[in-house]
Scaffold this motif. Structure first.
Motif, PDB file in Angstrom:
ATOM      1  N   PRO A  96      25.929  43.299  25.968  1.00 32.57           N
ATOM      2  CA  PRO A  96      25.895  42.999  27.401  1.00 32.57           C
ATOM      3  C   PRO A  96      24.689  42.127  27.745  1.00 32.57           C
ATOM      4  CG  PRO A  96      25.200  45.260  26.996  1.00 32.57           C
ATOM      5  CD  PRO A  96      25.656  44.706  25.689  1.00 32.57           C
ATOM      6  N   ALA A  97      24.741  41.510  28.905  1.00 35.01           N
ATOM      7  CA  ALA A  97      23.644  40.660  29.364  1.00 35.01           C
ATOM      8  C   ALA A  97      22.341  41.448  29.346  1.00 35.01           C
ATOM      9  CB  ALA A  97      23.935  40.153  30.774  1.00 35.01           C
ATOM     10  N   GLY A  98      21.280  40.812  28.886  1.00 31.21           N
ATOM     11  CA  GLY A  98      19.960  41.429  28.871  1.00 31.21           C
ATOM     12  C   GLY A  98      19.678  42.314  27.677  1.00 31.21           C
ATOM     13  N   ALA A  99      20.681  42.563  26.830  1.00 33.29           N
ATOM     14  CA  ALA A  99      20.466  43.407  25.651  1.00 33.29           C
ATOM     15  C   ALA A  99      19.597  42.669  24.645  1.00 33.29           C
ATOM     16  CB  ALA A  99      21.798  43.780  25.016  1.00 33.29           C
ATOM     17  N   GLU A 100      18.837  43.425  23.888  1.00 35.35           N
ATOM     18  CA  GLU A 100      17.972  42.843  22.870  1.00 35.35           C
ATOM     19  C   GLU A 100      18.828  42.201  21.774  1.00 35.35           C
ATOM     20  OE1 GLU A 100      14.830  44.582  19.676  1.00 35.35           O
ATOM     21  OE2 GLU A 100      14.659  45.332  21.727  1.00 35.35           O
ATOM     22  N   ARG A 101      18.387  41.048  21.313  1.00 38.42           N
ATOM     23  CA  ARG A 101      19.111  40.336  20.263  1.00 38.42           C
ATOM     24  C   ARG A 101      18.958  41.069  18.938  1.00 38.42           C
ATOM     25  NH1 ARG A 101      17.697  34.257  18.322  1.00 38.42           N
ATOM     26  NH2 ARG A 101      18.612  34.517  16.297  1.00 38.42           N
ATOM     27  N   ALA A 102      20.035  41.152  18.189  1.00 38.26           N
ATOM     28  CA  ALA A 102      20.019  41.819  16.892  1.00 38.26           C
ATOM     29  C   ALA A 102      19.124  41.055  15.919  1.00 38.26           C
ATOM     30  CB  ALA A 102      21.434  41.899  16.332  1.00 38.26           C
ATOM     31  N   ALA A 103      18.384  41.790  15.114  1.00 35.24           N
ATOM     32  CA  ALA A 103      17.561  41.167  14.074  1.00 35.24           C
ATOM     33  C   ALA A 103      18.475  40.792  12.914  1.00 35.24           C
ATOM     34  CB  ALA A 103      16.492  42.143  13.614  1.00 35.24           C
ATOM     35  N   LEU A 104      18.276  39.605  12.371  1.00 33.43           N
ATOM     36  CA  LEU A 104      19.118  39.138  11.270  1.00 33.43           C
ATOM     37  C   LEU A 104      18.379  39.258   9.945  1.00 33.43           C
ATOM     38  CD1 LEU A 104      20.593  35.902  12.868  1.00 33.43           C
ATOM     39  CD2 LEU A 104      21.688  38.123  12.622  1.00 33.43           C
ATOM     40  N   PRO A 105      19.086  39.652   8.885  1.00 32.34           N
ATOM     41  CA  PRO A 105      18.467  39.666   7.561  1.00 32.34           C
ATOM     42  C   PRO A 105      18.051  38.250   7.154  1.00 32.34           C
ATOM     43  CG  PRO A 105      20.595  40.790   7.561  1.00 32.34           C
ATOM     44  CD  PRO A 105      20.460  40.118   8.881  1.00 32.34           C
ATOM     45  N   LYS A 106      17.111  38.142   6.235  1.00 37.86           N
ATOM     46  CA  LYS A 106      16.573  36.843   5.814  1.00 37.86           C
ATOM     47  C   LYS A 106      17.630  35.918   5.229  1.00 37.86           C
ATOM     48  CE  LYS A 106      11.983  38.607   4.943  1.00 37.86           C
ATOM     49  NZ  LYS A 106      10.987  38.934   3.945  1.00 37.86           N
ATOM     50  N   ASP A 107      18.620  36.469   4.556  1.00 36.77           N
ATOM     51  CA  ASP A 107      19.616  35.638   3.879  1.00 36.77           C
ATOM     52  C   ASP A 107      20.777  35.234   4.780  1.00 36.77           C
ATOM     53  OD1 ASP A 107      20.560  38.252   4.051  1.00 36.77           O
ATOM     54  OD2 ASP A 107      21.640  38.148   2.152  1.00 36.77           O
ATOM     55  N   VAL A 111      24.421  31.046  13.322  1.00 38.22           N
ATOM     56  CA  VAL A 111      25.314  29.902  13.471  1.00 38.22           C
ATOM     57  C   VAL A 111      25.458  29.543  14.935  1.00 38.22           C
ATOM     58  CG1 VAL A 111      27.657  29.056  13.091  1.00 38.22           C
ATOM     59  CG2 VAL A 111      26.537  30.441  11.349  1.00 38.22           C
ATOM     60  N   GLU A 112      25.594  30.547  15.767  1.00 36.83           N
ATOM     61  CA  GLU A 112      25.788  30.263  17.184  1.00 36.83           C
ATOM     62  C   GLU A 112      25.425  31.488  18.005  1.00 36.83           C
ATOM     63  OE1 GLU A 112      28.449  27.568  19.904  1.00 36.83           O
ATOM     64  OE2 GLU A 112      28.797  27.704  17.779  1.00 36.83           O
ATOM     65  N   GLU A 113      24.843  31.221  19.152  1.00 33.38           N
ATOM     66  CA  GLU A 113      24.575  32.270  20.127  1.00 33.38           C
ATOM     67  C   GLU A 113      25.125  31.766  21.453  1.00 33.38           C
ATOM     68  OE1 GLU A 113      20.986  35.157  21.657  1.00 33.38           O
ATOM     69  OE2 GLU A 113      20.578  33.641  20.154  1.00 33.38           O
ATOM     70  N   ILE A 114      26.020  32.534  22.038  1.00 38.08           N
ATOM     71  CA  ILE A 114      26.740  32.111  23.236  1.00 38.08           C
ATOM     72  C   ILE A 114      26.520  33.144  24.336  1.00 38.08           C
ATOM     73  CG2 ILE A 114      29.052  31.698  24.188  1.00 38.08           C
ATOM     74  CD1 ILE A 114      29.907  31.152  21.236  1.00 38.08           C
ATOM     75  N   THR A 115      26.367  32.672  25.539  1.00 43.89           N
ATOM     76  CA  THR A 115      26.395  33.558  26.704  1.00 43.89           C
ATOM     77  C   THR A 115      27.702  33.270  27.419  1.00 43.89           C
ATOM     78  OG1 THR A 115      24.000  33.476  26.892  1.00 43.89           O
ATOM     79  CG2 THR A 115      25.227  34.246  28.816  1.00 43.89           C
ATOM     80  N   THR A 116      28.532  34.288  27.541  1.00 45.09           N
ATOM     81  CA  THR A 116      29.838  34.109  28.164  1.00 45.09           C
ATOM     82  C   THR A 116      29.683  33.950  29.674  1.00 45.09           C
ATOM     83  OG1 THR A 116      30.223  36.447  28.557  1.00 45.09           O
ATOM     84  CG2 THR A 116      30.886  35.579  26.393  1.00 45.09           C
ATOM     85  N   GLY A 119      28.336  36.840  31.320  1.00 44.92           N
ATOM     86  CA  GLY A 119      26.956  37.199  31.024  1.00 44.92           C
ATOM     87  C   GLY A 119      26.736  37.899  29.700  1.00 44.92           C
ATOM     88  N   ALA A 120      27.803  38.257  28.980  1.00 46.57           N
ATOM     89  CA  ALA A 120      27.627  38.900  27.683  1.00 46.57           C
ATOM     90  C   ALA A 120      27.072  37.887  26.681  1.00 46.57           C
ATOM     91  CB  ALA A 120      28.960  39.451  27.183  1.00 46.57           C
TER      92      ALA A 120
END
Length: 127
Positions: A96-107, A111-116, A119-120
């Motif tokens: 949902p909007a305002g939620a903390e972004r997930a941490a990604l592993p190093k490997d 590719v893309e980050e979209i806000t619908t 607001g999601a």
């Protein structure tokens, strides 16, 4: 048209981003494009043809070609096969909007980050 009249990459991206129809298409195919990039990168790194990769995956070459086009979402079964056979990892985080972004592993590469429009936030990563 001469080369002098061509748009620069930045000019093209600004024009492309402003086109709501193009943006909607891009958002709709984000997962498919992430898978395409991961498959192409794997195939290129390992020096495989589409036919050789298809044999390794137990599928036909046209299926690999469609995956690499990135126009249609792959099934969960296809993602499982790519993961199990090639060791690829795919992450799809819908929040949902305002939620903390997930941490990604190093490997894994974002590719893309979209806000619908609602607001999601949708984050797509592959590696």
């Amino acid at each position: 048209m001469t080369i002098k009249n061509w748009l620069t990459k930045d000019e093209f991206l600004v024009d492309y981003s402003a086109d709501s129809e193009a943006r909607a298409r891009r958002e709709k195919t984000a997962l498919a494009r992430a898978v395409a990039r991961a498959v192409i990168r794997y195939r290129s790194y390992h020096g495989l043809s589409q036919t050789a990769l298809a044999a390794k995956l137990g599928m036909r070459q046209p299926h690999v070609a469609r995956l690499e086009l990135g126009e249609r979402h792959p099934t969960i079964e296809t993602l499982e096969k790519l993961s199990n056979v090639l060791g690829l990892r795919f992450i799809l985080d819908v929040a949902p909007a305002g939620a903390e972004r997930a941490a990604l592993p190093k490997d894994v590469e974002l590719v893309e980050e979209i806000t619908t429009p609602a607001g999601a936030r949708v984050l797509i990563a592959a590696g």
